[in-house]
Design an enzyme around this catalytic site. Sequence first.
Site, PDB file in Angstrom:
ATOM      1  N   PHE A 147       0.818  -1.395  -0.094  1.00  0.00           N
ATOM      2  CA  PHE A 147       0.012   0.056   0.107  1.00  0.00           C
ATOM      3  C   PHE A 147       0.853   1.137   0.195  1.00  0.00           C
ATOM      4  O   PHE A 147       0.229   2.344  -0.258  1.00  0.00           O
ATOM      5  CB  PHE A 147      -0.911  -0.189   1.222  1.00  0.00           C
ATOM      6  CG  PHE A 147      -1.684  -1.455   1.408  1.00  0.00           C
ATOM      7  CD1 PHE A 147      -2.495  -1.555   0.474  1.00  0.00           C
ATOM      8  CD2 PHE A 147      -2.027  -1.932   2.511  1.00  0.00           C
ATOM      9  CE1 PHE A 147      -3.259  -2.965   0.328  1.00  0.00           C
ATOM     10  CE2 PHE A 147      -2.822  -3.091   2.578  1.00  0.00           C
ATOM     11  CZ  PHE A 147      -3.382  -3.764   1.785  1.00  0.00           C
ATOM     12  N   LYS A 190       8.538  -3.789   5.605  1.00  0.00           N
ATOM     13  CA  LYS A 190       9.557  -4.790   5.003  1.00  0.00           C
ATOM     14  C   LYS A 190       8.990  -5.215   3.538  1.00  0.00           C
ATOM     15  O   LYS A 190       8.307  -5.905   3.548  1.00  0.00           O
ATOM     16  CB  LYS A 190       9.671  -5.992   6.017  1.00  0.00           C
ATOM     17  CG  LYS A 190      10.170  -5.494   7.251  1.00  0.00           C
ATOM     18  CD  LYS A 190      10.077  -6.470   8.348  1.00  0.00           C
ATOM     19  CE  LYS A 190      10.850  -6.135   9.616  1.00  0.00           C
ATOM     20  NZ  LYS A 190      10.854  -6.811  10.894  1.00  0.00           N
ATOM     21  N   LYS A 218      14.367 -11.469   4.331  1.00  0.00           N
ATOM     22  CA  LYS A 218      14.152 -12.690   5.467  1.00  0.00           C
ATOM     23  C   LYS A 218      12.673 -13.120   5.260  1.00  0.00           C
ATOM     24  O   LYS A 218      12.408 -14.328   5.728  1.00  0.00           O
ATOM     25  CB  LYS A 218      14.431 -12.267   6.805  1.00  0.00           C
ATOM     26  CG  LYS A 218      13.773 -11.028   7.430  1.00  0.00           C
ATOM     27  CD  LYS A 218      12.701 -11.529   8.224  1.00  0.00           C
ATOM     28  CE  LYS A 218      11.790 -10.093   8.612  1.00  0.00           C
ATOM     29  NZ  LYS A 218      10.336 -10.238   8.662  1.00  0.00           N
ATOM     30  N   ARG A 252       4.482 -14.877  10.804  1.00  0.00           N
ATOM     31  CA  ARG A 252       3.190 -15.120  10.114  1.00  0.00           C
ATOM     32  C   ARG A 252       3.556 -15.727   8.722  1.00  0.00           C
ATOM     33  O   ARG A 252       2.863 -16.803   8.408  1.00  0.00           O
ATOM     34  CB  ARG A 252       2.202 -14.023   9.915  1.00  0.00           C
ATOM     35  CG  ARG A 252       1.953 -13.241  11.149  1.00  0.00           C
ATOM     36  CD  ARG A 252       1.455 -11.933  11.010  1.00  0.00           C
ATOM     37  NE  ARG A 252       2.609 -11.001  10.602  1.00  0.00           N
ATOM     38  CZ  ARG A 252       2.636  -9.639  10.454  1.00  0.00           C
ATOM     39  NH1 ARG A 252       1.322  -9.136  10.705  1.00  0.00           N
ATOM     40  NH2 ARG A 252       3.603  -9.107  10.236  1.00  0.00           N
ATOM     41  N   ASN A 253       4.542 -15.191   8.177  1.00  0.00           N
ATOM     42  CA  ASN A 253       4.857 -16.058   6.949  1.00  0.00           C
ATOM     43  C   ASN A 253       5.137 -17.287   7.174  1.00  0.00           C
ATOM     44  O   ASN A 253       4.771 -18.167   6.193  1.00  0.00           O
ATOM     45  CB  ASN A 253       6.369 -15.176   6.387  1.00  0.00           C
ATOM     46  CG  ASN A 253       6.111 -13.827   5.950  1.00  0.00           C
ATOM     47  OD1 ASN A 253       5.297 -13.679   4.889  1.00  0.00           O
ATOM     48  ND2 ASN A 253       6.607 -12.824   6.694  1.00  0.00           N
ATOM     49  N   GLN A 273       4.029 -10.415   3.737  1.00  0.00           N
ATOM     50  CA  GLN A 273       4.866  -9.849   2.974  1.00  0.00           C
ATOM     51  C   GLN A 273       5.758 -10.705   2.029  1.00  0.00           C
ATOM     52  O   GLN A 273       6.058 -10.336   1.160  1.00  0.00           O
ATOM     53  CB  GLN A 273       5.982  -8.912   3.787  1.00  0.00           C
ATOM     54  CG  GLN A 273       5.059  -8.068   4.735  1.00  0.00           C
ATOM     55  CD  GLN A 273       4.164  -6.801   4.018  1.00  0.00           C
ATOM     56  OE1 GLN A 273       4.597  -6.075   3.255  1.00  0.00           O
ATOM     57  NE2 GLN A 273       2.951  -7.248   4.018  1.00  0.00           N
TER      58      GLN A 273
HETATM   59  P1  13P Z   1       6.048 -11.982   9.954  1.00  0.00           P
HETATM   60  O1  13P Z   1       5.458 -10.730   9.020  1.00  0.00           O
HETATM   61  O2  13P Z   1       6.449 -13.181   9.287  1.00  0.00           O
HETATM   62  O3  13P Z   1       5.148 -12.356  11.081  1.00  0.00           O
HETATM   63  O4  13P Z   1       7.483 -11.264  10.607  1.00  0.00           O
HETATM   64  C1  13P Z   1       7.439 -10.475  11.384  1.00  0.00           C
HETATM   65  C2  13P Z   1       8.664  -9.876  11.365  1.00  0.00           C
HETATM   66  O5  13P Z   1       9.065  -9.221  10.560  1.00  0.00           O
HETATM   67  C3  13P Z   1       9.519  -9.890  12.690  1.00  0.00           C
HETATM   68  O6  13P Z   1      10.499  -8.863  12.691  1.00  0.00           O
END
Ligand code: 13P
Length: 315
Positions: free
Chosen positions: A61, A84, A169, A233-234, A264
Amino acid sequence: MWVYEETLPNGEKLTDVINQTNENVKYLPGIKLGKNVVADPDLENAVRDANMLVFVTPHQFMEGICKRIAGKIRADAEAISLVKGMEVKMEGPCMISTLISEELGINCSVLMGANIANEIAVEKFSEATVGYRQNREAAERWVQLFYTHYFIVTAVQDVEGVELCGTLKNVVAIAAGFVDGLEMGNNTKAAIMRLGLREMKAFSKLLFPSVKDSTFFESCGVADLITTCLGGRNRKVAEAYAKNGGKRSFDELEAEMLQGQKLQGVSTAREVYEVLSHRGWLELFPLFSTVHEISSGLLPPSAIVEYSEKLPRSF
Ligand code: 13P
């Protein structure tokens, strides 16, 4: 705090509820934000008089948000991006801090780190890294603003390195999630993380030769990689994707598992893939390429280990 307005299932507006209860009941339930945090659904109003602008939205966004506030902020405002991700444009990849700087005509630092939001919210100890380009004084103001006894912030002069660590990452975390979904165990997952870190470093340095090796040892580097591959979450959604044999799409799983939050890693893997194919670098980055080929349905989740088995050991 600008909040994208939503109507909750009970018919109330999200900003009204945040302002009445000091709690973001949808995205961070159970945490009091403090009475000085006022949720404003009007983006232009929220940024109008600010001299320090903190950007924290899903990267998808950001371009639209910048276009809406361009010319409507203070000329002396400083920005910091916690976002990120990257934008891939015709002329090449564009980091979000660059997008903010160029669209708004202001200086932009970044803050990245091993920072799973729910853990910071309950004040568990963590570290973070501010990346800055030239303006050391601005970076020190950001460190002062974010620093608490449970949130230790260090500034490094390597804005691209810090931002690319935070961005890339997420792609490795998708791979780690596939490994978890396939129940391959901790050795395999550690191998994927090591190979991923090597690709993160190689990709960052090819794009920006100024990126420093030492940045990968800051919180934004190896520490963020570890926490995201363990608890992010990824990882979680990628695990579900692999468990389902790739039969349910990431969009469907994201909607079901994250209740409005946005992943992301899948879009970043696609953006990285575009850069790699455009520049003829696909073979140099087998992990990044395979993550995109799996998440877009071209390969089955098991390809993540098949690819690793075939890698030359010296890679
Ligand atoms: P997630 O978006 O995968 O939850 O990653 C969280 C994150 O960036 C931790 O620094």
